[in-house]
Design a protein around this motif. Structure first.
Motif, PDB file in Angstrom:
ATOM      1  N   SER A  41      12.881  14.166   2.563  1.00 56.28           N
ATOM      2  CA  SER A  41      11.505  13.978   2.115  1.00 56.28           C
ATOM      3  C   SER A  41      10.589  14.121   3.321  1.00 56.28           C
ATOM      4  CB  SER A  41      11.366  12.569   1.527  1.00 56.28           C
ATOM      5  OG  SER A  41      10.028  12.217   1.322  1.00 56.28           O
ATOM      6  N   TYR A  56       0.866  -1.178   0.000  1.00 60.13           N
ATOM      7  CA  TYR A  56       0.000   0.000   0.000  1.00 60.13           C
ATOM      8  C   TYR A  56       0.903   1.229   0.000  1.00 60.13           C
ATOM      9  CZ  TYR A  56      -3.354   3.473   1.510  1.00 60.13           C
ATOM     10  OH  TYR A  56      -4.135   4.595   1.591  1.00 60.13           O
ATOM     11  N   THR A  57       0.683   2.157  -0.930  1.00 63.28           N
ATOM     12  CA  THR A  57       1.515   3.352  -1.047  1.00 63.28           C
ATOM     13  C   THR A  57       0.897   4.503  -0.262  1.00 63.28           C
ATOM     14  OG1 THR A  57       2.290   2.657  -3.223  1.00 63.28           O
ATOM     15  CG2 THR A  57       2.554   4.993  -2.666  1.00 63.28           C
ATOM     16  N   ILE A  58       1.698   5.119   0.578  1.00 57.14           N
ATOM     17  CA  ILE A  58       1.261   6.254   1.394  1.00 57.14           C
ATOM     18  C   ILE A  58       1.606   7.544   0.650  1.00 57.14           C
ATOM     19  CG2 ILE A  58       1.559   7.472   3.575  1.00 57.14           C
ATOM     20  CD1 ILE A  58       2.093   4.746   4.869  1.00 57.14           C
ATOM     21  N   THR A  59       0.586   8.338   0.337  1.00 61.62           N
ATOM     22  CA  THR A  59       0.753   9.559  -0.458  1.00 61.62           C
ATOM     23  C   THR A  59       0.808  10.800   0.431  1.00 61.62           C
ATOM     24  OG1 THR A  59      -1.618   9.919  -0.678  1.00 61.62           O
ATOM     25  CG2 THR A  59      -0.552   8.495  -2.352  1.00 61.62           C
ATOM     26  N   GLN A  60       1.266  11.885  -0.156  1.00 57.09           N
ATOM     27  CA  GLN A  60       1.282  13.157   0.578  1.00 57.09           C
ATOM     28  C   GLN A  60      -0.139  13.611   0.902  1.00 57.09           C
ATOM     29  OE1 GLN A  60       4.217  14.791   1.695  1.00 57.09           O
ATOM     30  NE2 GLN A  60       2.632  15.706   2.973  1.00 57.09           N
ATOM     31  N   GLU A  61      -1.067  13.364  -0.007  1.00 54.49           N
ATOM     32  CA  GLU A  61      -2.461  13.729   0.267  1.00 54.49           C
ATOM     33  C   GLU A  61      -2.979  13.008   1.513  1.00 54.49           C
ATOM     34  OE1 GLU A  61      -6.886  13.728  -1.817  1.00 54.49           O
ATOM     35  OE2 GLU A  61      -5.272  12.596  -2.766  1.00 54.49           O
ATOM     36  N   GLN A  62      -2.660  11.726   1.647  1.00 54.43           N
ATOM     37  CA  GLN A  62      -3.097  10.979   2.828  1.00 54.43           C
ATOM     38  C   GLN A  62      -2.429  11.527   4.085  1.00 54.43           C
ATOM     39  OE1 GLN A  62      -2.159   6.772   2.860  1.00 54.43           O
ATOM     40  NE2 GLN A  62      -3.920   6.341   4.164  1.00 54.43           N
ATOM     41  N   VAL A 122       7.192   9.675   2.194  1.00 47.67           N
ATOM     42  CA  VAL A 122       6.074   9.866   1.284  1.00 47.67           C
ATOM     43  C   VAL A 122       6.305   9.016   0.028  1.00 47.67           C
ATOM     44  CG1 VAL A 122       7.061  11.907   0.130  1.00 47.67           C
ATOM     45  CG2 VAL A 122       4.582  11.579   0.172  1.00 47.67           C
ATOM     46  N   ASN A 123       5.261   8.382  -0.433  1.00 51.04           N
ATOM     47  CA  ASN A 123       5.256   7.499  -1.610  1.00 51.04           C
ATOM     48  C   ASN A 123       5.958   6.155  -1.387  1.00 51.04           C
ATOM     49  OD1 ASN A 123       3.710   9.314  -3.150  1.00 51.04           O
ATOM     50  ND2 ASN A 123       5.553  10.481  -3.614  1.00 51.04           N
ATOM     51  N   ASN A 124       6.350   5.854  -0.159  1.00 47.52           N
ATOM     52  CA  ASN A 124       6.817   4.495   0.132  1.00 47.52           C
ATOM     53  C   ASN A 124       5.617   3.556   0.105  1.00 47.52           C
ATOM     54  OD1 ASN A 124       9.434   4.883   2.700  1.00 47.52           O
ATOM     55  ND2 ASN A 124       9.611   4.837   0.502  1.00 47.52           N
TER      56      ASN A 124
END
Length: 155
Positions: free
Chosen positions: A61, A26-32, A105-107
């Motif tokens: 980051s 699951y990718t964690i975004t900056q928006e989240q 972010v984005n990991n």
């Protein structure tokens, strides 16, 4: 991804001591991260200010809140095990939670789970699960710990 389906306390007990599997990544975004900051009122710059994080942190980051990654536990757990025939599930406790590595972010992260123990509390299943949140291509997990859920089965 296939997962284990459990419909009763007895079925849950059959998996005691076993590694149950891993979730999808699951990718964690900056928006989240931004939404989590708003929901929790935790607006620390290391999570939100990409330019400052790039120059003032060793991560170069922004990073996800540790508690954001913990809040993904039920979602990722449900990809490993499907619990059916439930009246209710309760998050009961987290023991020995250790944050080992920042999630940038984005990991992309995934959960690895092992069912340590199942106790019968007068028909309520108390399941303790050893968890590790793995970071894709990372050397160390983001965190490790033991999470306990209470499962109130219908019968």
């Amino acid at each position: 991804m296939s997962n284990i389906v459990i419909r009763s306390l007895a079925e849950l007990q059959q998996h005691e001591g076993q590694e149950l599997g891993v979730s999808e990544y699951y990718t964690i975004t900056q928006e989240q991260i931004n939404k989590f900051a708003d929901a929790t009122l935790d607006h620390q710059w290391i999570h939100l200010d990409a330019e400052r994080a790039k120059t003032e942190t060793p991560f170069q980051s922004t990073i996800a809140h540790g508690y954001l990654t913990v809040s993904l536990l039920p979602y990722l757990w449900s990809q490993i095990v499907t619990i059916e025939n439930l009246k209710m599930q309760v998050n009961y406790e987290i023991e020995r939670l250790r944050f080992n590595q920042a999630v940038l972010v984005n990991n992309a992260v995934r959960l690895r789970a092992k069912l340590l123990s199942v106790k019968d509390l007068r028909g309520i299943a108390k399941a303790s699960i050893e968890v590790a949140l793995e970071i894709q291509d990372g050397k160390k997990p983001a965190y490790t710990g033991v999470v306990t859920f209470l499962y109130h089965f219908n019968s």
